[in-house]
Design a protein around this motif. Structure first.
Motif, PDB file in Angstrom:
ATOM      1  N   ILE A   1      49.426  45.365  35.964  1.00  0.00           N
ATOM      2  CA  ILE A   1      50.734  44.967  36.468  1.00  0.00           C
ATOM      3  C   ILE A   1      50.607  44.684  37.955  1.00  0.00           C
ATOM      4  O   ILE A   1      50.131  45.537  38.716  1.00  0.00           O
ATOM      5  N   TYR A   2      51.022  43.484  38.369  1.00  0.00           N
ATOM      6  CA  TYR A   2      50.894  43.038  39.752  1.00  0.00           C
ATOM      7  C   TYR A   2      52.270  42.711  40.338  1.00  0.00           C
ATOM      8  O   TYR A   2      53.197  42.352  39.597  1.00  0.00           O
ATOM      9  N   ASP A   3      52.361  42.788  41.668  1.00  0.00           N
ATOM     10  CA  ASP A   3      53.565  42.306  42.312  1.00  0.00           C
ATOM     11  C   ASP A   3      53.444  40.805  42.567  1.00  0.00           C
ATOM     12  O   ASP A   3      52.455  40.174  42.182  1.00  0.00           O
ATOM     13  N   THR A   4      54.432  40.232  43.226  1.00  0.00           N
ATOM     14  CA  THR A   4      54.437  38.783  43.427  1.00  0.00           C
ATOM     15  C   THR A   4      53.331  38.314  44.367  1.00  0.00           C
ATOM     16  O   THR A   4      53.007  37.129  44.402  1.00  0.00           O
ATOM     17  N   ASN A   5      52.737  39.253  45.105  1.00  0.00           N
ATOM     18  CA  ASN A   5      51.617  38.918  45.995  1.00  0.00           C
ATOM     19  C   ASN A   5      50.266  39.181  45.338  1.00  0.00           C
ATOM     20  O   ASN A   5      49.236  39.192  46.004  1.00  0.00           O
ATOM     21  N   GLN A   6      50.302  39.418  44.006  1.00  0.00           N
ATOM     22  CA  GLN A   6      49.106  39.683  43.220  1.00  0.00           C
ATOM     23  C   GLN A   6      48.416  40.991  43.618  1.00  0.00           C
ATOM     24  O   GLN A   6      47.205  41.163  43.420  1.00  0.00           O
ATOM     25  N   LYS A   7      49.178  41.911  44.180  1.00  0.00           N
ATOM     26  CA  LYS A   7      48.663  43.240  44.460  1.00  0.00           C
ATOM     27  C   LYS A   7      48.879  44.115  43.228  1.00  0.00           C
ATOM     28  O   LYS A   7      50.000  44.190  42.706  1.00  0.00           O
ATOM     29  N   MET A   8      47.806  44.783  42.768  1.00  0.00           N
ATOM     30  CA  MET A   8      47.936  45.588  41.563  1.00  0.00           C
ATOM     31  C   MET A   8      48.784  46.825  41.808  1.00  0.00           C
ATOM     32  O   MET A   8      48.561  47.572  42.757  1.00  0.00           O
ATOM     33  N   LEU A   9      49.764  47.036  40.940  1.00  0.00           N
ATOM     34  CA  LEU A   9      50.653  48.188  41.028  1.00  0.00           C
ATOM     35  C   LEU A   9      50.278  49.265  40.022  1.00  0.00           C
ATOM     36  O   LEU A   9      50.296  50.457  40.335  1.00  0.00           O
ATOM     37  N   VAL A  10      49.976  48.820  38.793  1.00  0.00           N
ATOM     38  CA  VAL A  10      49.660  49.759  37.709  1.00  0.00           C
ATOM     39  C   VAL A  10      48.476  49.225  36.904  1.00  0.00           C
ATOM     40  O   VAL A  10      48.412  48.026  36.601  1.00  0.00           O
ATOM     41  N   TYR A  11      47.557  50.133  36.593  1.00  0.00           N
ATOM     42  CA  TYR A  11      46.419  49.785  35.730  1.00  0.00           C
ATOM     43  C   TYR A  11      46.411  50.763  34.565  1.00  0.00           C
ATOM     44  O   TYR A  11      46.396  51.987  34.762  1.00  0.00           O
ATOM     45  N   ILE A  12      46.434  50.240  33.347  1.00  0.00           N
ATOM     46  CA  ILE A  12      46.456  51.066  32.139  1.00  0.00           C
ATOM     47  C   ILE A  12      45.223  50.754  31.294  1.00  0.00           C
ATOM     48  O   ILE A  12      44.976  49.601  30.946  1.00  0.00           O
ATOM     49  N   LEU A  13      44.456  51.788  30.976  1.00  0.00           N
ATOM     50  CA  LEU A  13      43.284  51.642  30.115  1.00  0.00           C
ATOM     51  C   LEU A  13      43.578  52.323  28.786  1.00  0.00           C
ATOM     52  O   LEU A  13      43.950  53.506  28.747  1.00  0.00           O
ATOM     53  N   TYR A  14      43.418  51.590  27.683  1.00  0.00           N
ATOM     54  CA  TYR A  14      43.647  52.156  26.355  1.00  0.00           C
ATOM     55  C   TYR A  14      42.358  52.818  25.867  1.00  0.00           C
ATOM     56  O   TYR A  14      41.470  52.171  25.325  1.00  0.00           O
ATOM     57  N   ASN A  15      42.272  54.145  26.073  1.00  0.00           N
ATOM     58  CA  ASN A  15      41.086  54.885  25.644  1.00  0.00           C
ATOM     59  C   ASN A  15      40.972  54.899  24.124  1.00  0.00           C
ATOM     60  O   ASN A  15      39.893  54.708  23.571  1.00  0.00           O
ATOM     61  N   GLU A  16      42.104  55.120  23.471  1.00  0.00           N
ATOM     62  CA  GLU A  16      42.180  55.101  22.003  1.00  0.00           C
ATOM     63  C   GLU A  16      43.524  54.508  21.616  1.00  0.00           C
ATOM     64  O   GLU A  16      44.532  54.772  22.272  1.00  0.00           O
ATOM     65  N   ILE A  17      43.542  53.736  20.554  1.00  0.00           N
ATOM     66  CA  ILE A  17      44.820  53.228  20.046  1.00  0.00           C
ATOM     67  C   ILE A  17      44.722  52.964  18.559  1.00  0.00           C
ATOM     68  O   ILE A  17      43.734  52.412  18.077  1.00  0.00           O
ATOM     69  N   LYS A  18      45.731  53.416  17.829  1.00  0.00           N
ATOM     70  CA  LYS A  18      45.859  53.144  16.404  1.00  0.00           C
ATOM     71  C   LYS A  18      47.180  52.429  16.197  1.00  0.00           C
ATOM     72  O   LYS A  18      48.218  52.889  16.694  1.00  0.00           O
TER      73      LYS A  18
END
Length: 218
Positions: A187-204
């Motif tokens: 997730i980035y702001d309008t200046n392309q600065k990353m705000l949130v990074y989510i890594l899916y370790n496991e997903i079903k």
């Protein structure tokens, strides 16, 4: 004799119909479950992700601000009938904080302190950017949705405009072509600065129902 021939014809028709039904059912199953490597176009995978009925995931999250980066490990469960559960696994100071929404009421529990609060007739949880279902709802209703294909992944991208221009952000969901599963979200702001990074370790996906999501009854 005529009766015998008629029975044989009916039997053959029934067998043929069964074969045709099995063939199409089998192929349809492969399309939905993505167990077959030959049916994995970018468009197929996008539609699969947009139509999941439930998911259970363990994610690692980094939330960045101007001064620091906060890291979390979270377990989430969701069903398409709007039941949602989220449990904080890390860091230790908020471990055991559980949020449950059953479609009408919101329950927040701190298992370490033995505290809980219930909000009756609570409007459905909105603007929770950590949730995959939130991204899916936005993508379906966005006029700025994009689908980008890379070597091993597809990228589903949206410009989120939930509140006002102050909160406009760009979201990118990376999905594996091989497994048709989310890998990460950025997730980035309008200046392309990353705000949130989510890594899916496991997903079903498509493997749980609302009763399993609502492990704690309100």
């Amino acid at each position: 004799m005529k009766k015998k021939i008629f029975i044989i014809i009916i039997s053959l028709v029934f067998i043929l119909a069964s074969i045709i039904y099995y063939f199409f059912s089998k192929n349809n199953y492969k399309t939905i479950e993505f167990g077959n490597n030959s049916i994995k176009s970018a468009e197929d995978i996008k539609e699969y992700i947009l139509n999941i009925s439930s998911y259970e995931a363990e994610i690692s999250v980094e939330v960045k601000s101007n001064k620091n980066t906060n890291k979390y490990k979270i377990k989430q469960s969701y069903s398409s009938s709007k039941q949602f559960k989220q449990e904080i696994l890390e860091p230790n100071n908020i471990e055991g904080l559980i949020t449950i929404y059953d479609g009408k009421s919101l329950k927040i529990t701190n298992t370490k302190l033995g505290l809980e609060k219930i909000y009756e007739n609570y409007e459905y949880l909105l603007e929770n950017s950590l949730c995959l279902n939130d991204f899916i709802d936005e993508y379906k209703n966005s006029n700025n949705a994009k689908l980008i294909e890379e070597d091993n992944d597809i990228i589903m991208q949206i410009k989120s405009e939930k509140n006002s221009s102050k909160y406009n952000v760009y979201k990118k969901l990376y999905v594996s072509k091989e497994k048709a599963k989310p890998i990460k979200m950025e997730i980035y702001d309008t200046n392309q600065k990353m705000l949130v990074y989510i890594l899916y370790n496991e997903i079903k996906m498509n493997s749980i129902n609302k009763d399993e999501v609502l492990a704690f009854k309100l």
